[in-house]
Scaffold this motif. Structure first.
Motif, PDB file in Angstrom:
ATOM      1  N   ASP A  58       0.842  -1.178   0.000  1.00 16.86           N
ATOM      2  CA  ASP A  58       0.000   0.000   0.000  1.00 16.86           C
ATOM      3  C   ASP A  58       0.894   1.251   0.000  1.00 16.86           C
ATOM      4  O   ASP A  58       1.668   1.462   0.922  1.00 16.86           O
ATOM      5  CB  ASP A  58      -0.884  -0.053   1.262  1.00 16.86           C
ATOM      6  CG  ASP A  58      -1.796   1.147   1.365  1.00 16.86           C
ATOM      7  OD1 ASP A  58      -1.784   1.985   0.440  1.00 16.86           O
ATOM      8  OD2 ASP A  58      -2.516   1.236   2.368  1.00 16.86           O
ATOM      9  N   GLY A 111       0.197   4.180   0.532  1.00 17.47           N
ATOM     10  CA  GLY A 111      -0.125   5.068   1.653  1.00 17.47           C
ATOM     11  C   GLY A 111       0.756   4.808   2.856  1.00 17.47           C
ATOM     12  O   GLY A 111       1.127   5.732   3.575  1.00 17.47           O
ATOM     13  N   VAL A 112       1.070   3.528   3.075  1.00 16.68           N
ATOM     14  CA  VAL A 112       1.898   3.179   4.228  1.00 16.68           C
ATOM     15  C   VAL A 112       3.276   3.819   4.080  1.00 16.68           C
ATOM     16  O   VAL A 112       3.849   4.345   5.037  1.00 16.68           O
ATOM     17  CB  VAL A 112       2.024   1.646   4.354  1.00 16.68           C
ATOM     18  CG1 VAL A 112       2.918   1.271   5.512  1.00 16.68           C
ATOM     19  CG2 VAL A 112       0.655   1.030   4.530  1.00 16.68           C
ATOM     20  N   GLU A 158       3.916   6.426   2.286  1.00 14.99           N
ATOM     21  CA  GLU A 158       3.725   7.867   2.400  1.00 14.99           C
ATOM     22  C   GLU A 158       3.665   8.298   3.865  1.00 14.99           C
ATOM     23  O   GLU A 158       4.245   9.316   4.251  1.00 14.99           O
ATOM     24  CB  GLU A 158       2.430   8.242   1.704  1.00 14.99           C
ATOM     25  CG  GLU A 158       2.368   9.681   1.348  1.00 14.99           C
ATOM     26  CD  GLU A 158       1.191   9.928   0.440  1.00 14.99           C
ATOM     27  OE1 GLU A 158       1.424  10.078  -0.753  1.00 14.99           O
ATOM     28  OE2 GLU A 158       0.051   9.943   0.929  1.00 14.99           O
ATOM     29  N   ALA A 159       2.972   7.499   4.659  1.00 18.06           N
ATOM     30  CA  ALA A 159       2.890   7.816   6.091  1.00 18.06           C
ATOM     31  C   ALA A 159       4.286   7.805   6.708  1.00 18.06           C
ATOM     32  O   ALA A 159       4.602   8.631   7.561  1.00 18.06           O
ATOM     33  CB  ALA A 159       1.979   6.809   6.797  1.00 18.06           C
ATOM     34  N   ALA A 160       5.116   6.876   6.245  1.00 16.38           N
ATOM     35  CA  ALA A 160       6.487   6.796   6.760  1.00 16.38           C
ATOM     36  C   ALA A 160       7.297   8.016   6.331  1.00 16.38           C
ATOM     37  O   ALA A 160       8.063   8.574   7.114  1.00 16.38           O
ATOM     38  CB  ALA A 160       7.156   5.521   6.267  1.00 16.38           C
TER      39      ALA A 160
END
Lengths: 219, 335
Positions: free
Chosen positions: A118, A120-121, A123-125
């Protein structure tokens, strides 16, 4: 039956030769193919190390190697083999070209299993201020782990197939045995035995790979 | 705290250039909860992502606490991002890692030592109320719990700012409320500046001190939440307000109305009932309340009533004049 018993030492040797060359090639695939695959992934558009130039150059080299039929690659790499292991026959020599074939093969598998993560994961990092190395180590590798192991299984099985081809030019191993006895001497017993042995090995590798992939999947 | 100046973000597609954010200038104060609303595609998410440079603006400047983020080197930008927490609609937790490891990741990113990490993670999970889930995997948690983990992760490095990208849009109303309460508490207790992107006016009403409305990449209206609710200017803003304050009367009821239909709006602590009953006693008019609601926008009441009034023309006019003096807004819907 007698001929089979006579064959056991040779079969045994062939088995270990196959194991050796496939093992070396797999190890090299992990050592070089894995980072290369990760490099292909993280330099992709929209990712934290986006770099069109690197992505393209690495991609082209990988495609180049992958488009050469393995049997041609074997011959083509003979000088390199001579240079590296000082001989062009035997399992060690065969492992050179097997490795060269395995690296891009596994790299592509690594890249595609990393793409399954994903975005998004990641990106969150990035939003956490994590360094690229930390993201690779703590997110990409663990998240892609089941895929990486399944990919390694696929690579191993392909390499077992390739190793038979390496056998034809003096690489040794089970494939070599099958061709020498089965093809050149019309000895069907030996040929069937080696084929059955290969089937058993492939089944075992597949089973082992699936088992490990399942075990490491922590979700 | 957050100062966006002339932010423009263009996206290059194969055939043309799409302007995601169009020359937006915005200033968000320290310690406030700021909402940005708009329909999907309005550019609000892109604008938010410009605040921590997940999206690099095509032009303009992004200053957080005086630091211009666009001038920073990669390394310094990573450092700066550690003091800007972010949560997402899809939570974005690492599925192969436990709750503990997910929160610890943010601390690791900041180079905190192992020993200190364990202690911090426990404290953070305490804040979000998930300490008993410390060793579970994201798949074992509900949506609200996942969002709590991601809030804990976002708070890990004592950020000054928390960016929320549709953080409650994937949650049910009850869970949304509890997450909003948590955000409000964090805002008050830690003095955190919070920016919330949402398409739910309910969220803005609940916790945002100020808000902006976006359309086609531009901020079309901004101000204090109460002012936006009580006195919206733009058609889009009015549409959004209507999602919370809807006073449409059933058509059947409208047919039975013979008198004047008026809409009264009371702001703050005005005694609505007293004004209405005074009006009815002073003038020879009959009144009938058809619809009404007092909405509390962060504890300040906003009352809206729809009334039918009947009587002689002169008396009605007098009554309206009287109401206009005592009430914030009088609107004649049907004369």
């Amino acid at each position: 039956m007698n001929s089979l018993i006579e064959l056991i030492p040779e079969l045994n040797q062939a088995f270990f030769e196959t194991l050796l060359m496939v093992g070396i090639a797999l190890a090299i695939a992990i050592l070089l193919g894995l980072p290369l695959g990760i490099l292909l992934y993280v330099t992709d558009q929209g990712l934290f190390l986006e770099n069109k130039f690197i992505k393209r150059v690495v991609g082209i080299i990988i495609n180049l190697i992958r488009s050469v039929p393995f049997i041609i690659l074997l011959v083509f790499l003979l000088p390199l083999t001579q240079l590296l292991v000082n001989t062009t026959i035997g399992p060690l020599a065969a492992s050179v070209s097997l490795s060269v074939a395995a690296i891009p093969y596994y790299a592509r598998i690594v890249e595609s299993s990393a793409r399954e993560i994903d975005k998004g994961v990641i990106e969150a990092a990035v939003a956490c201020g994590a360094s690229p190395w930390l993201i690779i180590r703590s997110i990409i590798l663990p998240e892609a782990k089941p895929g990486l192991i399944t990919g390694l299984t696929i690579t191993a099985i392909s390499l077992i197939g390739y190793s038979a081809m390496a056998g034809t030019i003096g690489g040794g191993g089970i494939g070599d045995l099958a061709i020498r006895y089965g093809y050149y001497r019309y000895d069907n017993t030996v040929m069937f035995t080696t084929v059955i042995l290969l089937i058993v090995i492939v089944q075992f590798v597949q089973y082992l790979g699936d088992f490990i992939a399942k075990t490491v999947n922590r979700r | 705290m957050i100062l966006l100046e002339n932010i423009t973000k263009k996206f290059q597609t194969k055939s043309n250039v799409i302007v995601g954010v169009d020359d937006v200038t915005l200033s968000i104060n320290k310690g406030e909860i700021y909402g940005i609303v708009g329909y999907s595609g309005a550019g609000k998410s892109t604008l938010l992502r410009c605040m921590n440079i997940l999206e690099r603006p095509s032009s303009g400047s992004v200053k957080i606490d005086g630091t211009d983020l666009l001038q920073l080197s990669n390394k310094d930008l990573r450092k700066a991002r550690q003091s800007i927490g972010m949560i997402f609609q899809g939570f974005h937790l690492i599925s192969s890692k436990t709750v503990f490891e997910n929160v610890a990741f943010a601390l690791k990113a900041a180079g905190i030592e192992k020993k200190a990490i364990t202690k911090s993670v426990e404290e953070l999970l305490e804040i979000v109320g998930l300490k008993d889930r410390i060793n579970q995997f994201p798949a074992q948690l509900s949506g609200g719990q996942k969002q709590r983990v991601s809030i804990a992760r976002a708070l890990a490095n004592n950020p000054k700012v928390l960016l929320c990208d549709e953080a409650t849009s994937a949650l049910d109303p009850g869970t949304t409320k509890s997450i909003l309460t948590l955000l409000k508490r964090i805002n008050q207790e830690l003095g955190l500046t919070i920016v919330i992107i949402t398409h739910e006016m309910e969220v803005v009403k609940e916790i945002c001190h100020r808000c902006a409305v976006m359309q086609d990449g531009k901020v079309v209206e901004q101000g204090k939440t109460y002012d936006i609710f009580s006195n919206p200017q733009q058609p889009l803003t009015k549409t959004f307000i209507q999602t919370v304050l809807n006073f449409d009367l059933p058509p059947k009821l409208l047919q039975t109305i013979h008198g004047q239909l008026i809409k009264l709006q009371f702001c703050g602590d005005m005694a609505a009932e007293a004004v209405v009953s005074d009006m009815l006693q002073t003038f020879e008019v009959q009144g009938n309340i058809l619809h009404g609601k007092i909405e509390y926008i962060q504890d300040t009441p906003l009352g809206i009533f729809i009334m039918e009034i009947k009587g002689e023309k002169q008396e009605l006019d007098n009554a309206l004049t009287y109401l206009r003096q005592r009430v914030n807004k009088v609107e004649v819907i049907v004369a």
